[in-house]
Design a protein around this motif. Structure first.
Motif, mmCIF file in Angstrom:
data_model
loop_
_atom_site.group_PDB
_atom_site.id
_atom_site.type_symbol
_atom_site.label_atom_id
_atom_site.label_comp_id
_atom_site.label_asym_id
_atom_site.label_seq_id
_atom_site.Cartn_x
_atom_site.Cartn_y
_atom_site.Cartn_z
ATOM 1 N N GLN A 1 -14.990 -3.617 3.619
ATOM 2 C CA GLN A 1 -14.035 -4.144 4.676
ATOM 3 C C GLN A 1 -13.822 -5.682 4.386
ATOM 4 O O GLN A 1 -14.988 -6.444 3.706
ATOM 5 N N GLY A 2 -12.634 -6.235 5.024
ATOM 6 C CA GLY A 2 -12.441 -7.568 4.648
ATOM 7 C C GLY A 2 -11.059 -7.938 4.464
ATOM 8 O O GLY A 2 -10.423 -7.079 4.706
ATOM 9 N N ASP A 3 -10.856 -8.797 3.897
ATOM 10 C CA ASP A 3 -9.481 -9.525 3.416
ATOM 11 C C ASP A 3 -9.232 -8.695 2.024
ATOM 12 O O ASP A 3 -9.622 -9.606 1.331
ATOM 13 N N LEU A 4 -8.733 -7.740 2.013
ATOM 14 C CA LEU A 4 -8.346 -7.162 0.819
ATOM 15 C C LEU A 4 -6.956 -7.703 0.127
ATOM 16 O O LEU A 4 -6.717 -7.309 -1.125
ATOM 17 N N ASN A 5 -6.580 -8.501 0.672
ATOM 18 C CA ASN A 5 -5.289 -9.315 0.336
ATOM 19 C C ASN A 5 -4.188 -8.408 -0.236
ATOM 20 O O ASN A 5 -3.478 -8.742 -1.301
ATOM 21 N N SER A 6 -4.111 -7.214 0.487
ATOM 22 C CA SER A 6 -2.984 -6.343 0.131
ATOM 23 C C SER A 6 -1.698 -7.035 0.715
ATOM 24 O O SER A 6 -1.855 -7.865 1.626
ATOM 25 N N ARG A 7 -0.495 -7.074 0.227
ATOM 26 C CA ARG A 7 0.685 -7.549 0.679
ATOM 27 C C ARG A 7 1.621 -6.441 0.425
ATOM 28 O O ARG A 7 1.972 -5.485 -0.161
ATOM 29 N N THR A 8 2.798 -6.994 1.604
ATOM 30 C CA THR A 8 3.770 -6.399 1.719
ATOM 31 C C THR A 8 4.891 -6.759 0.418
ATOM 32 O O THR A 8 4.943 -7.988 0.085
ATOM 33 N N VAL A 9 5.624 -5.447 -0.108
ATOM 34 C CA VAL A 9 6.401 -6.043 -1.503
ATOM 35 C C VAL A 9 7.690 -5.696 -1.175
ATOM 36 O O VAL A 9 8.112 -4.233 -0.703
ATOM 37 N N GLY B 1 16.184 -3.050 -1.631
ATOM 38 C CA GLY B 1 16.403 -1.518 -1.054
ATOM 39 C C GLY B 1 14.771 -0.776 -0.851
ATOM 40 O O GLY B 1 14.940 0.384 -0.350
ATOM 41 N N GLU B 2 13.737 -1.354 -0.883
ATOM 42 C CA GLU B 2 12.664 -1.041 -0.692
ATOM 43 C C GLU B 2 11.763 -1.739 0.025
ATOM 44 O O GLU B 2 11.736 -3.047 -0.163
ATOM 45 N N VAL B 3 10.761 -1.302 0.574
ATOM 46 C CA VAL B 3 9.599 -2.124 1.328
ATOM 47 C C VAL B 3 8.319 -1.352 0.873
ATOM 48 O O VAL B 3 8.204 -0.056 1.097
ATOM 49 N N ASN B 4 7.333 -2.006 0.516
ATOM 50 C CA ASN B 4 6.281 -1.243 0.104
ATOM 51 C C ASN B 4 4.717 -1.976 0.524
ATOM 52 O O ASN B 4 4.956 -3.213 0.825
ATOM 53 N N ASP B 5 3.581 -1.289 0.369
ATOM 54 C CA ASP B 5 2.301 -2.003 0.698
ATOM 55 C C ASP B 5 1.589 -1.876 -0.541
ATOM 56 O O ASP B 5 1.412 -0.404 -1.026
ATOM 57 N N PRO C 1 -0.104 -2.121 10.927
ATOM 58 C CA PRO C 1 -0.068 -3.189 11.847
ATOM 59 C C PRO C 1 -0.180 -4.659 10.854
ATOM 60 O O PRO C 1 -0.867 -4.688 9.744
ATOM 61 N N VAL C 2 0.419 -5.592 11.335
ATOM 62 C CA VAL C 2 0.567 -7.005 10.774
ATOM 63 C C VAL C 2 -0.763 -7.663 11.161
ATOM 64 O O VAL C 2 -0.925 -7.806 12.162
ATOM 65 N N THR C 3 -1.335 -7.966 10.041
ATOM 66 C CA THR C 3 -2.847 -8.693 10.415
ATOM 67 C C THR C 3 -2.674 -10.197 9.850
ATOM 68 O O THR C 3 -3.496 -10.953 10.115
ATOM 69 N N TYR C 4 -1.627 -10.406 9.075
ATOM 70 C CA TYR C 4 -1.303 -11.764 8.448
ATOM 71 C C TYR C 4 0.204 -11.749 8.098
ATOM 72 O O TYR C 4 0.919 -11.012 8.091
ATOM 73 N N ARG D 1 3.246 -14.779 1.480
ATOM 74 C CA ARG D 1 3.050 -15.519 2.983
ATOM 75 C C ARG D 1 4.015 -14.564 3.872
ATOM 76 O O ARG D 1 3.884 -14.674 4.821
ATOM 77 N N PHE D 2 4.601 -13.419 3.325
ATOM 78 C CA PHE D 2 5.342 -12.688 4.160
ATOM 79 C C PHE D 2 4.403 -11.656 5.015
ATOM 80 O O PHE D 2 3.212 -11.449 4.640
ATOM 81 N N PRO D 3 4.529 -11.532 6.232
ATOM 82 C CA PRO D 3 3.857 -10.699 7.142
ATOM 83 C C PRO D 3 3.416 -9.423 6.464
ATOM 84 O O PRO D 3 4.097 -8.723 5.657
ATOM 85 N N SER D 4 2.012 -9.091 6.355
ATOM 86 C CA SER D 4 1.637 -8.139 5.809
ATOM 87 C C SER D 4 0.284 -7.362 6.367
ATOM 88 O O SER D 4 -0.292 -8.307 7.337
ATOM 89 N N CYS D 5 -0.277 -6.331 5.809
ATOM 90 C CA CYS D 5 -1.546 -5.753 6.312
ATOM 91 C C CYS D 5 -2.587 -5.866 5.605
ATOM 92 O O CYS D 5 -2.795 -5.221 4.548
ATOM 93 N N ALA D 6 -3.366 -7.114 5.612
ATOM 94 C CA ALA D 6 -4.293 -7.661 4.494
ATOM 95 C C ALA D 6 -5.647 -7.139 4.822
ATOM 96 O O ALA D 6 -6.390 -6.981 4.068
ATOM 97 N N ASP D 7 -5.979 -7.106 6.154
ATOM 98 C CA ASP D 7 -7.386 -6.840 6.491
ATOM 99 C C ASP D 7 -7.518 -5.509 6.770
ATOM 100 O O ASP D 7 -7.115 -4.923 7.918
#
Length: 588
Positions: free
Chosen positions: A290-298, A302-306, A346-349, A457-463
């Motif tokens: 657990q923690g800040d895994l620094n996953s990002r919205t890509v 035509g697409e949005v991914n995590d 959910p957006v955490t960042y 820095r786009f809104p993402s679910c990092a945590d």
């Protein structure tokens, strides 16, 4: 699904099959050999999901072990304005932080383990821990283990200069710390189950620059059983690197999603390799990270991914993460909370550190669709999601008849490659946020500086909370999420992240409740050793033995305070051979 009465999902530790047979109040959503079980509450609202229990109560195993867990995670943004742990709110914004260690789960029953991670923190926990352990009344979670990445790094480093530099870095960058509280009547620490590793992000002249906040640290607990050692739970706090993921989102010469997945896969492999060296990857151990895994919205045309969601579904990368680790049992990384789509995350960042997020029209839309739920808890259980951001951006673009590419954003994942056009100054990410308009950005508390904006820095679910388990052990696990999934505390300001908490009831049966299919990689990323890059030899020699974990003081209520300073879906994807070059990066 038919209606049933709402009775609490009441399994107890080592309960018998008869008790299971008397449990009613479920609807079953069957899928293959396992099913999702939905507990129906008497009051309207979001049902509680019990993941992957047997398809019928008659098929329930004869004996279960139950673990009632709470996870708490907050990236504090290196903010020196936080002066005490007492200034932090409790899980989901309820009460004070101490409630994270004492508040019952949503079903009203007691907590067994509370695990808290503090990323980029400047807090000193010594006084707070001493007060917690010296109270007049003995708390249920009477044992408390604390850990500090800076301290672990100092003790494991045989280079005095490096140790000194890491201390300076912690003063400047903040630190990674954790608390693991548990009931000593039920659990004991496995002192051989400590974990520590550096995640070097930058190099100067080929020499890794120490940064204690980019690391992973962990402790393990066991629940002794009548037949000997029971299941072992390893709790790992982490802060994953972002540099390579950020570069992937901005490099016009490669697919940003593939490159970002590979960067994250390298980090997960480092954690798994270190755990394997510490004999923590056997068939009785669950490794929670657990923690800040620094996953990002890509965003691609035509697409949005995590990144994390896609990586967990990628059998080739999951297989590559585990290859060349001798005697490692078959297993994989999974997320503790299952999400069907990036839009549900959910957006955490990234939030303003001074503005509270309002979920906008989402709760109002829910009330319009289900008027009976107006007085339920569904309003505050809905948080700003990636889907909310993209949906509003698409709506705003339609109204303005501008940014036509936003109208093509799909709600399903595809595998088209990125366009070769140059992605500069945030590109599609920047245009998407600009399309939202300042009113919506302010309403959600999303931080957006057009003159100083980068794609990561786009809104993402990092945590997040993920875990690794062998397939043999995973097939015996079932999960319940008393609050439905992640909880965010939008009232806790002071950082561009928001605190995330999660309640989990984990049940371990003696017999399998499902049969996992082995990973079938479409291709191997390990053919040329792309994911097996060597670590910095100056740190690996000391860390592999992890002598520091045996020497680090532990704060336990029963002894004097001694804290030092300070179900993933299978998805095979075809890739061109050119993708392999993305993996051949320099050593971190």
């Amino acid at each position: 699904m038919g209606n049933t009465s709402g009775i609490d999902c009441a399994f107890r530790k080592n309960c018998c099959a008869g008790a299971v047979d008397r449990t009613v109040g479920f609807e079953y959503i069957t899928e293959g050999r396992s099913s999702d079980v939905v507990r129906l509450n008497e009051s309207p609202g979001t049902p509680t999901r019990c993941l992957s229990l047997p398809t019928s109560l008659a098929d329930a195993p004869k004996q279960l072990q139950e673990y009632r867990l709470r996870f708490y995670n907050f990236n504090m943004g290196n903010n020196s304005d936080f002066r005490s742990v007492d200034e932090l709110s409790g899980p989901g914004g309820r009460g004070a932080f101490c409630d994270a260690l004492s508040e019952a789960l949503a079903d009203g029953r007691s907590l067994d383990v509370s695990f808290a991670t503090f990323v980029e923190t400047r807090l000193n926990f010594t006084n707070w821990v001493a007060k917690y352990t010296s109270g007049d009344q003995k708390p249920r979670l009477d044992s408390l283990l604390t850990q500090s990445a800076r301290r672990e790094g100092s003790l494991s480093s045989r280079n005095l200069v490096r140790s000194f530099v890491e201390g300076l870095a912690a003063s400047y960058n903040g630190n990674l710390k954790s608390m693991l509280a548990f009931c000593s009547d039920e659990f004991r620490e496995d002192k051989s189950g400590g974990l520590f590793g550096r995640l070097t992000e930058k190099q100067v002249g080929g020499v890794p620059v120490p940064n204690p906040k980019k690391a992973f640290i962990g402790r393990s607990l066991v629940l002794p059983s009548a037949t000997g050692e029971g299941i072992r739970l390893c709790f790992v706090s982490c802060h994953f690197p972002i540099t390579q993921i950020a570069a992937a989102l901005e490099d016009p010469l490669q697919d940003p999603l593939e490159a970002a997945k590979i960067a994250l896969a390298k980090t997960l492999r480092k954690v798994l390799r270190k755990a394997h060296q510490r004999s923590l990857t056997d068939e009785r151990t669950i490794i929670f990270v657990q923690g800040d895994l620094n996953s990002r919205t890509v965003l691609r045309e035509g697409e949005v991914n995590d990144v994390l969601l896609e990586l967990l579904e990628d059998e080739s990368l999951q297989s590559a993460i585990q290859q060349q680790l001798d005697d490692l049992p078959a297993g994989r990384w999974r997320e503790t909370v299952s999400h069907d789509s990036v839009h549900d995350l959910p957006v955490t960042y990234k939030f303003s550190n001074k503005k509270m997020c309002q979920t906008g029209n989402s709760p109002a839309r829910r009330r319009a669709e289900s008027p009976k739920s107006e007085e339920s808890s569904s309003d505050h259980e809905h948080y700003l999601t990636i889907g909310d951001v993209m949906s509003k951006a698409r709506s705003q673009a339609d109204q303005a008849d501008s940014a036509p590419e936003l109208t093509k954003v799909k709600t399903t994942k595809t595998t088209s490659t990125t366009a070769s056009s140059k992605r500069t100054e945030g590109g599609l990410y920047k245009r998407t946020l600009a399309t939202l308009g300042q009113e919506w950005l302010d309403n959600w508390g999303v931080a957006f500086k057009q003159k100083d904006f980068r794609s990561f820095r786009f809104p993402s679910c990092a945590d997040r909370v993920i875990y690794w388990a062998s397939d043999a052990l995973y097939d015996r696990l079932s999960w319940e999420l008393p609050r439905g999934g992640y909880e965010l505390n939008h009232s806790q300001l002071g950082s561009d992240h928001r605190p995330v908490s999660l309640e989990v009831i984990l049940r371990v049966s003696e017999e399998s409740v499902r049969t996992s299919k082995p990973l079938q990689p479409a291709r191997s990323y390990m053919t040329e050793g792309y994911l097996s890059e060597p670590e910095d030899t100056s740190m690996s020699e000391a860390e592999d033995g992890l002598d520091s974990c045996e020497a680090t003081p532990r704060t336990v209520a029963s002894s004097p305070p001694a804290f030092g300073h300070g179900e993933a879906r299978s998805l095979s994807r075809r890739r061109s051979e050119s993708d392999a070059s993305c993996l051949a990066s320099d050593d971190e």
